[in-house]
Design an enzyme around this catalytic site. Structure first.
Site, PDB file in Angstrom:
ATOM      1  N   LYS A   1      -0.729  -3.043   0.068  1.00 15.40           N
ATOM      2  CA  LYS A   1      -0.047  -4.249  -0.171  1.00 15.40           C
ATOM      3  C   LYS A   1       0.069  -4.528  -1.648  1.00 15.40           C
ATOM      4  O   LYS A   1      -0.656  -5.118  -2.176  1.00 15.40           O
ATOM      5  CB  LYS A   1      -0.915  -5.030   0.696  1.00 15.40           C
ATOM      6  CG  LYS A   1      -0.062  -6.663   0.907  1.00 15.40           C
ATOM      7  CD  LYS A   1      -0.228  -7.503  -0.160  1.00 15.40           C
ATOM      8  CE  LYS A   1       0.600  -8.831   0.101  1.00 15.40           C
ATOM      9  NZ  LYS A   1       0.571  -9.846  -0.969  1.00 15.40           N
TER      10      LYS A   1
ATOM     11  N   SER B   1      -4.111  -5.254  -1.796  1.00 18.71           N
ATOM     12  CA  SER B   1      -3.845  -6.345  -2.651  1.00 18.71           C
ATOM     13  C   SER B   1      -4.542  -6.118  -4.008  1.00 18.71           C
ATOM     14  O   SER B   1      -4.650  -5.148  -4.677  1.00 18.71           O
ATOM     15  CB  SER B   1      -3.684  -7.729  -2.192  1.00 18.71           C
ATOM     16  OG  SER B   1      -2.747  -8.424  -2.951  1.00 18.71           O
TER      17      SER B   1
ATOM     18  N   ASP C   1      -6.700   4.868 -12.554  1.00 16.82           N
ATOM     19  CA  ASP C   1      -5.717   5.172 -13.510  1.00 16.82           C
ATOM     20  C   ASP C   1      -6.114   5.407 -15.061  1.00 16.82           C
ATOM     21  O   ASP C   1      -5.819   6.132 -16.119  1.00 16.82           O
ATOM     22  CB  ASP C   1      -4.379   4.210 -13.824  1.00 16.82           C
ATOM     23  CG  ASP C   1      -3.577   4.663 -12.693  1.00 16.82           C
ATOM     24  OD1 ASP C   1      -3.596   5.484 -11.836  1.00 16.82           O
ATOM     25  OD2 ASP C   1      -2.092   3.978 -12.749  1.00 16.82           O
TER      26      ASP C   1
END
Length: 393
Positions: free
Chosen positions: A308, A283, A294
């Site tokens: 998740k 999460s 990224d």
């Protein structure tokens, strides 16, 4: 009560255009009819409120594993948990392949000290099998008064099922800890065990001191971090990324489509970062690791994360009750999703010298895993029956 309930349900049919009034009315009529039948014929006397509450407890987990109905006790405990202190084992669980799986034990808690590991399958809670048990039911069984004991039957890869007895305690979490690595005084090691409300303020203080001390790099350890508050994950990313999207969420409603963007002020944009993750990182941890990856702001090291990536909103029903409802999914800056995929590290390293054939458990079907666990349960139950017979003799 019944007339009022029917009137409310009838009014709701006027608010939705996708279904015809007739089909929605028929569905609500069926629901009310079933409630009336339960009240009239069920072996134990139940009032309408009790029946509705039971219906909600069954409805929400059937939507997905992360949606649930929070009664007064569960809602109160949720509020306490996000403040960084709560009662229980110190274990975060979820459903993986349809079975109750440990996402992670929380540092320095009874579960952690008992040796519970991320990826462990909980086959039994005391004498109750968890197969086909809802997540909420399992969590409620594991909760209890501090000082009381609970026995979990654990299935761990490469081992026969075994039992672990844990004494419940009051869980107080220090979510962020910092250390100077022995032999590497220029590196700051920062352990984040969960994303409660204290993470960003604690990180700001640690980073301020690290800058004053002339630290040349930081290691952020998110292993076995089950997640927590979205705003703390976003705030953590904002400390290291000075521009662009940090994370976004997209849902069915336009109001759930949100982009969280970086701010240049107060950003530590040049210090090198290594982030440690494993299968217990979930999460909010995946949002942080994936966002830094990224933006090419950090090197991610370890094992593939849990996967998740859905957004749960806590929607109050009244002052004492609420529902936890999945309303959207998270998307990383590149547009990729975390849900059921997780974050693949830049450098994959497994603990110790364990040989791993594959970095994912996707090839294990829910049906196959449940069949295997049912067979293990049968073996355990047979042993128990034989033992009782021998004792009687």
């Amino acid at each position: 009560m019944k007339k009022m309930l029917f009137a409310i349900l009838l009014a709701l049919t006027l608010l939705h255009a996708k279904e015809t009034q007739q089909t929605r009315l028929q569905a609500y009529e069926k629901f009310v009819k079933v409630v009336n039948m339960i009240e009239a014929y069920y072996v134990d006397e139940l009032n309408t409120s009790t029946i509705i509450n039971k219906a909600l407890k069954g409805l929400l987990p059937n939507l997905d594993a992360h949606s649930s109905y929070l009664d007064k006790k569960a809602y109160k405990e949720l509020k306490i948990q996000t403040n960084g202190e709560f009662g229980g084992l110190g274990i975060v669980v979820g459903m993986r392949n349809g079975v109750l799986t440990v996402i992670s034990p929380i540092d320095d808690t009874p579960a952690y000290k008992a040796g519970i590991k991320a990826g462990d399958i909980i086959l039994k809670i005391n004498d109750k099998a968890t197969i086909d048990m809802s997540l909420d039911e399992a969590v409620n069984l594991m909760r209890g008064k501090p000082g009381t004991k609970i026995t979990l039957t654990i299935v761990r890869k490469g081992k026969k099922p075994f039992k672990v007895t844990i004494t419940r305690g009051v869980i107080k979490i220090k979510s962020v800890k910092a250390y100077t690595l022995k032999g590497y005084p220029q590196i700051e090691y920062i352990r984040i065990s969960s994303f409660d409300k204290n993470v960003v303020p604690s990180l700001k203080e640690i980073l301020k001191q690290a800058k004053q001390q002339g630290k040349k790099g930081i290691i952020i350890d998110l292993r076995n971090n089950p997640g927590g508050l979205l705003n703390q994950a976003v705030g953590t990313l904002d400390l290291f990324i000075d521009k662009g999207i940090l994370v976004s969420q997209k849902g069915r409603l336009k109001s759930e489509n949100i982009e969280f963007k970086a701010h240049s002020f107060g950003t530590y944009k040049n210090i090198p970062i290594v982030v440690l993750v494993n299968g217990g990182s979930a999460s909010a941890s995946e949002i942080v690791a994936g966002g830094l990856q990224d933006h090419k702001r950090a090197v991610i090291v370890g094992e593939k994360t849990f996967g998740k990536g859905s957004v749960q909103a806590i929607l109050p029903v009244n002052k004492d009750e609420a529902i936890r409802l999945t309303v959207a999914r998270y998307y990383l800056p590149s547009g990729r999703t975390i849900q059921a995929r997780g974050i693949t590290p830049d450098i994959i390293i497994h603990p110790g010298k364990v040989k791993e054939i594959n970095n994912t458990t996707a090839e294990i079907t829910e049906a196959n895993l449940k069949a295997h666990l049912k067979a293990e349960l049968q073996k355990l139950d047979n042993k128990k029956t034989i033992s009782k017979k021998l004792m009687k003799k």
